[in-house]
Write a protein that holds these residues in place. Structure first.
Motif, PDB file in Angstrom:
ATOM      1  N   TRP A  20       0.861  -1.265   0.002  1.00  0.00           N
ATOM      2  CA  TRP A  20       0.112   0.077  -0.003  1.00  0.00           C
ATOM      3  C   TRP A  20       0.693   1.366  -0.088  1.00  0.00           C
ATOM      4  N   ALA A  21       1.843   1.104   0.873  1.00  0.00           N
ATOM      5  CA  ALA A  21       2.836   2.523   0.650  1.00  0.00           C
ATOM      6  C   ALA A  21       3.326   2.799  -0.555  1.00  0.00           C
ATOM      7  N   ALA A  22       3.838   1.618  -1.393  1.00  0.00           N
ATOM      8  CA  ALA A  22       4.400   1.721  -2.658  1.00  0.00           C
ATOM      9  C   ALA A  22       3.356   2.420  -3.608  1.00  0.00           C
ATOM     10  N   LEU A  23       2.221   1.840  -3.577  1.00  0.00           N
ATOM     11  CA  LEU A  23       1.078   2.390  -4.452  1.00  0.00           C
ATOM     12  C   LEU A  23       0.699   3.683  -4.088  1.00  0.00           C
ATOM     13  N   LEU A  52      -8.369  -0.252   0.982  1.00  0.00           N
ATOM     14  CA  LEU A  52      -9.353  -1.553   0.952  1.00  0.00           C
ATOM     15  C   LEU A  52      -8.934  -2.631  -0.277  1.00  0.00           C
ATOM     16  N   ALA A  53      -8.392  -2.328  -1.340  1.00  0.00           N
ATOM     17  CA  ALA A  53      -8.241  -3.333  -2.235  1.00  0.00           C
ATOM     18  C   ALA A  53      -6.881  -4.100  -2.011  1.00  0.00           C
ATOM     19  N   VAL A  54      -6.016  -3.543  -1.330  1.00  0.00           N
ATOM     20  CA  VAL A  54      -4.950  -4.169  -0.975  1.00  0.00           C
ATOM     21  C   VAL A  54      -4.980  -5.430  -0.207  1.00  0.00           C
ATOM     22  N   VAL A  87      -2.878   3.458 -13.227  1.00  0.00           N
ATOM     23  CA  VAL A  87      -2.535   2.148 -14.118  1.00  0.00           C
ATOM     24  C   VAL A  87      -1.305   1.226 -13.348  1.00  0.00           C
ATOM     25  N   LEU A  88      -0.354   1.762 -12.896  1.00  0.00           N
ATOM     26  CA  LEU A  88       0.556   1.055 -11.992  1.00  0.00           C
ATOM     27  C   LEU A  88       0.037   0.362 -11.009  1.00  0.00           C
ATOM     28  N   SER A  89      -1.114   0.899 -10.055  1.00  0.00           N
ATOM     29  CA  SER A  89      -1.710   0.066  -9.313  1.00  0.00           C
ATOM     30  C   SER A  89      -2.752  -1.032  -9.830  1.00  0.00           C
ATOM     31  N   LEU A  90      -3.220  -0.714 -10.998  1.00  0.00           N
ATOM     32  CA  LEU A  90      -4.015  -1.919 -11.658  1.00  0.00           C
ATOM     33  C   LEU A  90      -2.945  -3.063 -12.210  1.00  0.00           C
TER      34      LEU A  90
END
Length: 562
Positions: A20-23, A52-54, A87-90
């Motif tokens: 989560w920290a990186a995203l 929530l997603a991580v 898009v990187l998180s995706l």
């Protein structure tokens, strides 16, 4: 000491926090780099969705991908540019989807659904070609390629785990092999005890019985000899009990025993010296036989004499050894006891008796020979045929009916209990069994092949649907560019033929609605050109209005929507 499950849960939470920290860092960088951005919609909302997603990516990875794809859909509504850091998180969560879900069908449906939502959003918003290009090239690549990478990563981890599991299995199997070797050695010791000690004790008992009839003995001596015979009989029974404990017929390797340092002639000479009525003959020239074959002949004669002395004492025994060009036949026949009836008829392998005959049958099978034991009204016959070249096999031979060439048809009569026990299972020998390690390896290889097929087919299918459209759209966007320097050289009132060297090959076919509806000179026909080659950002448009073939007006349409 922490419980392993508690430690694993803490490690999972630490990993989720790091992800989560990186995203969140990439999201914050995208927010800082944006020209115009909303603190709530472009920073706080994405951070909350990622929070929530991580964690969901561990138990509901498909739902996590759908949530982050929703951030990309919101980005498509941006009038300035469709590109953003989401898009990187995706891509990261799509990779986790591939590494944490073994099946391929459901994740592919989720990815296809996300791509369909992105295209539908462009259609509803009546997006410009740059947004369409982003939706049919960048977003599908962020969904599909990381998912395939995650599946490859999962396959490698599974192969490594399977390799370690096979290594542990092989280590355990080595211990089992050592234990089986120990049990096999006990079996061989038991077989030698029965074959050697049983024969020797039987001869001692017979010799003691003969001494009882000596006229020179006193009554006390005869009583002592009778006690000696009883003691020997008890020792024989105890020996059989010991054999029953030590010997393990299903796991025995009969060919592992070493031949004794004795000959058939010496065995028969000792039997005659002990008072056993043996008559024997040899036919044919004695060839040079391997030690295994000599030992097999010795065991046949020894076991047959032991059984004859026990079950038919004082009855004549005939031993015949016939040497043929490629094999040797050993026949031992003892006459019917004085009480009458078939000799050895009471031998029952299931009760622990007749064990020597069963071991002898196994030994003959291992040497590539055959053994026939058959009682009749005239006596008991033991016939063995041994090849001159031993064809020893490892493993446990399956006992079965063996027909000696040259035996008469009456030999096929219903067998005695001993023969039935020897012949049991002849037609039901199992085929080769595939090892469990080979089955698991085949399963893992099959799964790896299926993953490779999906990794090859999925990009091909995606390319069939998306690549042609993306390439065509990129070609249209890059071939309708009018550089600013050329636009400055265009002068109103000049003809199209004069200005043709400065104009691009084609006009831009997808101007926004506010550009189409802008006021134009009466009777003029207007064309639009892009001012730059950027495919992922909206650029200013140049409008050229022509009255016939003469340039009547030129102006600039700012990028974005009013």
């Amino acid at each position: 000491m922490l419980h392993p499950r508690t430690t694993s849960a803490r490690s999972a939470r630490a990993g989720d926090a790091a992800l989560w920290a990186a995203l969140a860092a990439t999201t914050g960088y995208g927010f800082h780099d944006a020209a115009t951005a909303s603190l709530t919609m472009d920073l706080f909302l994405p951070l909350a969705v990622l929070a929530l997603a991580v964690p969901w990516s561990r138990h509901r990875p498909a739902a996590a991908v759908v949530l982050v794809n929703g951030l990309c859909v919101v980005g498509l509504a941006d009038p300035a540019t469709p590109g953003n850091a989401h898009v990187l998180s995706l891509a990261a969560l799509s990779c986790l989807l591939g590494s944490r879900v073994a099946a391929a069908r459901r994740p592919l449906l989720v990815l296809a659904g996300c791509a369909a939502v992105n295209l539908a959003t462009c259609a509803v918003l009546r997006a410009q070609p740059v947004w369409w290009f982003y939706a049919i090239s960048v977003l599908p690549a962020a969904l599909l390629l990381p998912w395939l990478t995650g599946r490859h990563w999962r396959g490698r981890r599974q192969l490594v785990r399977e390799g370690w599991r096979l290594a542990r299995s092989l280590e355990e199997r080595q211990h089992l092999v050592a234990e089986r070797a120990r049990l096999t050695e006990r079996s061989e010791i038991a077989a030698d005890m029965h074959d050697s000690l049983g024969h020797a004790l039987s001869l001692v008992a017979l010799r003691a019985g003969a001494l009882e009839l000596s006229p020179d003995l006193t009554d006390r001596d005869r009583a002592d000899l009778a006690d000696l015979r009883a003691t020997i009989a008890d020792a024989v029974e105890q020996l059989r009990d010991t054999v029953a404990v030590l010997r393990d017929p299903p796991n025995r390797n009969p060919g592992a025993g070493l031949p004794v340092n004795d000959t058939v002639e010496g065995l028969l000479a000792r039997a005659v010296a002990s008072g056993v009525p043996v008559r024997w003959e040899r036919r044919g020239a004695s060839p040079l036989l391997p030690p295994l074959i000599k030992h097999g002949m010795y065991r046949v004669v020894q076991e047959a004499l032991t059984n004859a002395v026990k079950h038919a004492p004082d009855c004549p025994i005939s031993v015949r050894i016939t040497h043929e060009p490629d094999r040797t036949r050993v026949s031992v026949t003892n006459a019917v006891p004085s009480a009458g009836g078939p000799a050895h008829a009471s031998v029952d392998p299931a009760s622990g008796l007749g064990r020597g005959l069963i071991g002898l049958h196994e030994r003959m099978s291992v040497l590539g020979g055959s053994l026939r034991t058959e009682p009749d009204e005239r006596g008991f016959h033991v016939t063995a045929v041994l090849p001159h070249q031993a064809t020893a096999r490892t493993g446990t031979p399956e006992p079965g009916p063996v027909r000696v060439p040259g035996t008469p048809d009456w030999a096929e009569e219903p067998a005695s209990p001993t023969e039935a026990a020897l012949n049991q299972g002849a037609d039901t020998a199992p085929g080769p069994v595939l090892p469990e390690s080979a089955k698991r390896l085949a399963s893992v290889r099959g799964e790896a092949r299926r993953r490779s097929a999906v990794a090859f087919v999925a990009p091909v299918v995606a390319a069939v649907f998306f690549v042609p459209s993306a390439v065509y759209l990129a070609w249209q966007l890059t071939t309708s560019v009018l550089p600013p320097s050329h636009f400055d050289q265009l002068s109103v009132g000049r003809s199209r033929a004069e200005l043709a060297p400065l104009l691009p090959a084609r006009a831009y076919l997808y101007p926004p609605d506010h550009a189409r509806s802008a006021p134009r000179p009466p009777g003029a026909r207007c064309e639009f050109y892009r001012s730059g080659r950027d495919l992922l950002d909206d650029v200013d448009l140049y409008r050229l209005c022509w009255s016939g073939n003469t340039l009547s007006a030129k102006d600039t349409v700012p990028a974005g929507r009013p």
